[in-house]
Design a protein around this motif. Sequence first.
Motif, PDB file in Angstrom:
ATOM      1  N   LEU A  63    -120.925 -29.961 -59.298  1.00  0.00           N
ATOM      2  CA  LEU A  63    -121.441 -28.874 -60.133  1.00  0.00           C
ATOM      3  C   LEU A  63    -120.677 -28.821 -61.452  1.00  0.00           C
ATOM      4  N   ASP A  64    -121.313 -28.260 -62.460  1.00  0.00           N
ATOM      5  CA  ASP A  64    -120.780 -28.247 -63.832  1.00  0.00           C
ATOM      6  C   ASP A  64    -119.671 -27.213 -63.997  1.00  0.00           C
ATOM      7  N   ARG A  65    -118.451 -27.667 -64.111  1.00  0.00           N
ATOM      8  CA  ARG A  65    -117.302 -26.775 -64.272  1.00  0.00           C
ATOM      9  C   ARG A  65    -117.015 -26.457 -65.732  1.00  0.00           C
ATOM     10  N   TYR A  66    -117.795 -27.003 -66.663  1.00  0.00           N
ATOM     11  CA  TYR A  66    -117.639 -26.701 -68.078  1.00  0.00           C
ATOM     12  C   TYR A  66    -118.618 -25.615 -68.526  1.00  0.00           C
ATOM     13  N   SER A  67    -119.395 -25.099 -67.598  1.00  0.00           N
ATOM     14  CA  SER A  67    -120.387 -24.067 -67.891  1.00  0.00           C
ATOM     15  C   SER A  67    -119.885 -22.720 -67.374  1.00  0.00           C
ATOM     16  N   ASP A  68    -120.458 -21.650 -67.898  1.00  0.00           N
ATOM     17  CA  ASP A  68    -120.074 -20.324 -67.410  1.00  0.00           C
ATOM     18  C   ASP A  68    -120.710 -20.018 -66.048  1.00  0.00           C
ATOM     19  N   TYR A  69    -121.623 -20.870 -65.586  1.00  0.00           N
ATOM     20  CA  TYR A  69    -122.167 -20.750 -64.231  1.00  0.00           C
ATOM     21  C   TYR A  69    -122.477 -22.143 -63.706  1.00  0.00           C
ATOM     22  N   GLN A  70    -122.424 -22.279 -62.388  1.00  0.00           N
ATOM     23  CA  GLN A  70    -122.739 -23.544 -61.738  1.00  0.00           C
ATOM     24  C   GLN A  70    -124.050 -23.478 -60.959  1.00  0.00           C
ATOM     25  N   VAL A  71    -124.406 -22.283 -60.500  1.00  0.00           N
ATOM     26  CA  VAL A  71    -125.660 -22.078 -59.786  1.00  0.00           C
ATOM     27  C   VAL A  71    -126.322 -20.808 -60.322  1.00  0.00           C
ATOM     28  N   ALA A  72    -127.641 -20.755 -60.162  1.00  0.00           N
ATOM     29  CA  ALA A  72    -128.385 -19.561 -60.582  1.00  0.00           C
ATOM     30  C   ALA A  72    -129.385 -19.189 -59.492  1.00  0.00           C
ATOM     31  N   LEU A  73    -129.570 -17.895 -59.331  1.00  0.00           N
ATOM     32  CA  LEU A  73    -130.493 -17.346 -58.343  1.00  0.00           C
ATOM     33  C   LEU A  73    -131.492 -16.433 -59.040  1.00  0.00           C
ATOM     34  N   MET A  74    -132.679 -16.290 -58.451  1.00  0.00           N
ATOM     35  CA  MET A  74    -133.672 -15.353 -58.960  1.00  0.00           C
ATOM     36  C   MET A  74    -133.313 -13.947 -58.477  1.00  0.00           C
ATOM     37  N   GLU A  75    -133.144 -13.005 -59.410  1.00  0.00           N
ATOM     38  CA  GLU A  75    -132.844 -11.622 -59.033  1.00  0.00           C
ATOM     39  C   GLU A  75    -133.966 -11.040 -58.189  1.00  0.00           C
ATOM     40  N   THR A  76    -133.592 -10.165 -57.290  1.00  0.00           N
ATOM     41  CA  THR A  76    -134.593  -9.447 -56.511  1.00  0.00           C
ATOM     42  C   THR A  76    -135.257  -8.400 -57.401  1.00  0.00           C
ATOM     43  N   VAL A  77    -136.432  -7.964 -56.968  1.00  0.00           N
ATOM     44  CA  VAL A  77    -137.213  -6.994 -57.733  1.00  0.00           C
ATOM     45  C   VAL A  77    -137.177  -5.648 -57.029  1.00  0.00           C
ATOM     46  N   GLY A  78    -136.984  -4.592 -57.818  1.00  0.00           N
ATOM     47  CA  GLY A  78    -137.030  -3.238 -57.282  1.00  0.00           C
ATOM     48  C   GLY A  78    -136.047  -3.009 -56.158  1.00  0.00           C
ATOM     49  N   ASP A  79    -136.559  -2.488 -55.035  1.00  0.00           N
ATOM     50  CA  ASP A  79    -135.727  -2.166 -53.881  1.00  0.00           C
ATOM     51  C   ASP A  79    -135.636  -3.305 -52.869  1.00  0.00           C
ATOM     52  N   ASP A  80    -136.110  -4.496 -53.251  1.00  0.00           N
ATOM     53  CA  ASP A  80    -136.016  -5.621 -52.323  1.00  0.00           C
ATOM     54  C   ASP A  80    -134.547  -5.863 -51.977  1.00  0.00           C
ATOM     55  N   PRO A  81    -134.255  -6.091 -50.709  1.00  0.00           N
ATOM     56  CA  PRO A  81    -132.856  -6.286 -50.297  1.00  0.00           C
ATOM     57  C   PRO A  81    -132.305  -7.630 -50.759  1.00  0.00           C
ATOM     58  N   ARG A  82    -130.973  -7.707 -50.786  1.00  0.00           N
ATOM     59  CA  ARG A  82    -130.306  -8.974 -51.107  1.00  0.00           C
ATOM     60  C   ARG A  82    -130.648  -9.959 -49.990  1.00  0.00           C
ATOM     61  N   PRO A  83    -131.196 -11.116 -50.337  1.00  0.00           N
ATOM     62  CA  PRO A  83    -131.604 -12.073 -49.305  1.00  0.00           C
ATOM     63  C   PRO A  83    -130.415 -12.609 -48.502  1.00  0.00           C
ATOM     64  N   GLU A  84    -130.558 -12.656 -47.194  1.00  0.00           N
ATOM     65  CA  GLU A  84    -129.514 -13.183 -46.316  1.00  0.00           C
ATOM     66  C   GLU A  84    -129.242 -14.652 -46.595  1.00  0.00           C
ATOM     67  N   VAL A  85    -130.270 -15.377 -47.046  1.00  0.00           N
ATOM     68  CA  VAL A  85    -130.105 -16.811 -47.293  1.00  0.00           C
ATOM     69  C   VAL A  85    -129.080 -17.059 -48.409  1.00  0.00           C
ATOM     70  N   TRP A  86    -128.859 -16.098 -49.290  1.00  0.00           N
ATOM     71  CA  TRP A  86    -127.855 -16.275 -50.344  1.00  0.00           C
ATOM     72  C   TRP A  86    -126.460 -16.454 -49.740  1.00  0.00           C
ATOM     73  N   ASP A  87    -126.189 -15.749 -48.629  1.00  0.00           N
ATOM     74  CA  ASP A  87    -124.898 -15.920 -47.951  1.00  0.00           C
ATOM     75  C   ASP A  87    -124.758 -17.337 -47.396  1.00  0.00           C
ATOM     76  N   VAL A  88    -125.847 -17.880 -46.900  1.00  0.00           N
ATOM     77  CA  VAL A  88    -125.846 -19.253 -46.388  1.00  0.00           C
ATOM     78  C   VAL A  88    -125.571 -20.225 -47.524  1.00  0.00           C
ATOM     79  N   TYR A  89    -126.281 -20.055 -48.646  1.00  0.00           N
ATOM     80  CA  TYR A  89    -126.063 -20.914 -49.817  1.00  0.00           C
ATOM     81  C   TYR A  89    -124.606 -20.847 -50.263  1.00  0.00           C
ATOM     82  N   GLU A  90    -124.081 -19.625 -50.328  1.00  0.00           N
ATOM     83  CA  GLU A  90    -122.706 -19.427 -50.809  1.00  0.00           C
ATOM     84  C   GLU A  90    -121.695 -20.169 -49.938  1.00  0.00           C
TER      85      GLU A  90
END
Length: 142
Positions: A63-90
Amino acid sequence: MLRHIPANLSPELVRILMEMGHGDEILLADANFPGHSLHPRTVRADGLMIPDLLRSILTLMPLDRYSDYQVALMETVGDDPRPEVWDVYERIWNEAESAAGPVAVRRIERMAFYEHTPSLYAVVLTGETALYGNLILKKGVL
């Protein structure tokens, strides 16, 4: 067959990973993502889940360590909960990048995420069914 190439990475996907340069981005998209209508370089990985592809891709691609981010995710909309799969990715990216340090994550608003897609190097459409399962990886250097 080649040694050390994960079996779930198709020849087309390995070629794309090889062609990508420093700072190029690739989207691992969920099964609902409109990849073909947003990007001409869209690869199908039907039936494969993003965690499995992520683990395999990160065995080959830093992953790119010269960037201010290495990965990007699509923000949830409204009251949608934080997806559990993000913990798996992390867990997967932290394990793969443990020697390089913490991975910085960018969250992109849903419509801005779609608008960002044409600037990516490629899109990989997967069989992932988790909502908000989309994940962008920014390629680094060896």
